[in-house]
Scaffold this active site. Structure first.
Site, PDB file in Angstrom:
ATOM      1  N   ARG A   1      -6.908   0.686  16.923  1.00 30.25           N
ATOM      2  CA  ARG A   1      -7.377   0.841  15.551  1.00 30.25           C
ATOM      3  C   ARG A   1      -8.336  -0.324  15.358  1.00 30.25           C
ATOM      4  O   ARG A   1      -9.322  -0.394  16.093  1.00 30.25           O
ATOM      5  CB  ARG A   1      -6.210   0.876  14.557  1.00 30.25           C
ATOM      6  CG  ARG A   1      -6.619   1.597  13.250  1.00 30.25           C
ATOM      7  CD  ARG A   1      -5.513   1.691  12.212  1.00 30.25           C
ATOM      8  NE  ARG A   1      -5.269   0.399  11.547  1.00 30.25           N
ATOM      9  CZ  ARG A   1      -4.380   0.239  10.565  1.00 30.25           C
ATOM     10  NH1 ARG A   1      -3.663   1.261  10.134  1.00 30.25           N
ATOM     11  NH2 ARG A   1      -4.213  -0.949   9.997  1.00 30.25           N
TER      12      ARG A   1
ATOM     13  N   LYS B   1       0.820  -1.224   0.000  1.00 33.33           N
ATOM     14  CA  LYS B   1       0.000   0.000   0.000  1.00 33.33           C
ATOM     15  C   LYS B   1       0.845   1.263   0.000  1.00 33.33           C
ATOM     16  O   LYS B   1       0.454   2.275  -0.568  1.00 33.33           O
ATOM     17  CB  LYS B   1      -0.976   0.007   1.171  1.00 33.33           C
ATOM     18  CG  LYS B   1      -0.317   0.212   2.518  1.00 33.33           C
ATOM     19  CD  LYS B   1      -1.347   0.264   3.644  1.00 33.33           C
ATOM     20  CE  LYS B   1      -0.652   0.628   4.931  1.00 33.33           C
ATOM     21  NZ  LYS B   1      -1.041  -0.207   6.066  1.00 33.33           N
TER      22      LYS B   1
HETATM   23  C1  LIG Z   1      -0.119  -0.892   6.603  1.00 29.22           C
HETATM   24  C2  LIG Z   1      -0.320  -2.117   7.353  1.00 29.22           C
HETATM   25  C3  LIG Z   1       0.744  -2.986   7.605  1.00 29.22           C
HETATM   26  C4  LIG Z   1       2.170  -2.688   7.181  1.00 29.22           C
HETATM   27  O1  LIG Z   1       2.764  -1.764   8.041  1.00 29.22           O
HETATM   28  P1  LIG Z   1       4.320  -1.375   7.906  1.00 29.22           P
HETATM   29  O2  LIG Z   1       4.563  -0.490   9.048  1.00 29.22           O
HETATM   30  O3  LIG Z   1       4.464  -0.700   6.587  1.00 29.22           O
HETATM   31  O4  LIG Z   1       5.088  -2.650   7.972  1.00 29.22           O
HETATM   32  C5  LIG Z   1       0.478  -4.160   8.298  1.00 29.22           C
HETATM   33  N1  LIG Z   1      -0.759  -4.462   8.724  1.00 29.22           N
HETATM   34  C6  LIG Z   1      -1.817  -3.664   8.494  1.00 29.22           C
HETATM   35  C7  LIG Z   1      -3.164  -4.062   8.993  1.00 29.22           C
HETATM   36  C8  LIG Z   1      -1.636  -2.459   7.811  1.00 29.22           C
HETATM   37  O5  LIG Z   1      -2.696  -1.666   7.597  1.00 29.22           O
END
Ligand SMILES: *Cc1c(COP(=O)(O)O)cnc(C)c1O
Length: 379
Positions: free
Chosen positions: A130, A36
């Site tokens: 969250r 993402k």
């Molecule tokens: C964005 C996201 C990640 C990845 O996080 P990083 O800090 O880029 O490793 C993992 N799990 C969820 C649910 C996310 O939304």
């Protein structure tokens, strides 16, 4: 070239993918590589897949579609599920993260229409506030999920250090492990995926002798920027400079450090504060908040970013005297990476594509059929 440009070193990303897979894989932790932050860039997705990380994860269906339409042979975990998108979710995502039974019910209906079984990982709230089911509600939610005909619960997970800044420490990971054990016993099910977290879990991973049931992480920033996210320290052997962003100098001059005149608000309605340090060597660059999250750019050594408006970045270049037409290169923090990779106004340049294999065409538009029931072995 006049526009701001992001340069993406594919060989460094390929190397990071190998190192991450070996590092975590050596202790039984599989990785979902999270795309993402690069807006589901198909070339980067392809590099990850060709270098051992073939199970990707993204928060957006549009990104997943873009990658699959480009013919990248990836499987996808969807990180965020919307009720309005369940039909696409079951079509394009092999697995989705979920935390609300109302949406899981809709997923089951959508999967039934497609005559398939959709796999989910149930997210558990462990304090970051969250997403996630509160532990006290867990048994009841799992009981309901198990009754749904077209849903298979393949694991549980948690996400920390995102909203509330809560650390994924030994205590949290132990709690997640024991929830997995309890659920398996209580409901006589097996949960093959226990997804302990994101790039913030590195410290726990590297310090813990016992990983318990945790056998999966979802990693974005570690792979792309080469570091963990609790203290933003580089992870050994990873490249932290696979991305850089450059912009052109459009004015250089010696000017005061303190604005002069009657003081009001800036372009964004804030009241700016300045320190008087005398005359300074200033440069204006043709990049601004419209292009990228400018406060997340890392300037070259001995230069300081003073601020930005929509189209201008104001810098103190100190001893360095730039001239009009020069380009200045910046490193990127997470916010700069994701805004630059999704920007309409920044061009992308891929370098060191030796490791880069051409994208295979498989017709596109449809996810790969999974082999057997479930596996995320990444060999
Ligand atoms: C964005 C996201 C990640 C990845 O996080 P990083 O800090 O880029 O490793 C993992 N799990 C969820 C649910 C996310 O939304």
């Amino acid at each position: 070239m006049s526009s701001p440009e992001i340069v993406i070193d594919l060989e460094k990303i390929a190397s990071n993918a190998h190192v991450v897979k070996a590092l975590f894989g050596s202790r039984g932790i599989n990785i979902f590589a999270v795309t993402k932050a690069v807006g589901g860039d198909p070339s980067l997705a392809n590099i990850l897949v060709n270098n051992g990380l073939n199970f990707l994860a993204d928060s957006r269906i549009a990104n997943i579609k873009r990658v699959l339409d480009a013919g990248v042979r990836a499987k996808f975990l969807l990180l965020r599920t919307l009720a309005s998108e369940v039909d696409s979710v079951v079509k394009y995502a092999e697995i989705s993260l979920n935390s609300d039974i109302a949406i899981i019910r809709l997923l089951s209906k959508a999967a039934e229409k497609e005559n398939l079984i959709h796999k989910i990982i149930l997210m558990i709230e462990m304090g970051d506030l969250r997403e996630g089911v509160m532990p006290i509600d867990l048994n009841e939610v799992v009981r309901k999920i198990i009754r749904l005909p077209n849903i298979k619960l393949v694991g549980i997970g948690t996400n920390l250090a995102c909203f509330g800044g809560i650390k994924p420490n030994a205590r949290k990971m132990r709690a997640l492990s024991s929830l997995a054990v309890d659920l398996e016993k209580r409901f006589n099910i097996s949960l093959p995926i226990i997804s302990g977290g994101n790039s913030a879990n590195y410290h726990w991973f590297s310090k813990s002798e016992i990983l318990g049931r945790i056998n999966n992480f979802r990693l974005g920033e570690s792979i792309f920027l080469g570091r963990e996210t609790l203290e933003r320290i580089a992870i050994p052997d990873l490249h932290t400079d696979a991305f850089s962003l450059s912009a052109e100098v459009i004015e250089t001059s010696l000017k005061p450090s303190l604005p002069f005149g009657e003081s009001g608000l800036d372009a964004f309605g804030n009241k700016p504060v300045f320190e008087d340090i005398g005359q300074i060597q200033r440069a204006i660059l043709a990049i601004g908040k419209l292009d990228v999250q400018t406060d997340q750019l890392i300037p070259p050594e001995n230069m300081v970013i003073l601020g930005a408006s929509s189209d201008h970045l104001i810098m103190n270049t100190q001893d360095k005297v730039l001239k009009v037409g020069d380009r200045v290169s910046f490193g990127l923090n997470y916010g700069a990476l994701l805004s630059a990779m999704c920007s309409q106004t920044i061009s992308k340049k891929y370098i060191n594509a030796n490791e880069y294999r051409p994208i295979l065409q498989n017709g596109g538009g449809k996810r790969l059929e999974s082999q057997e029931t479930f596996s995320i072995h990444q060999d």
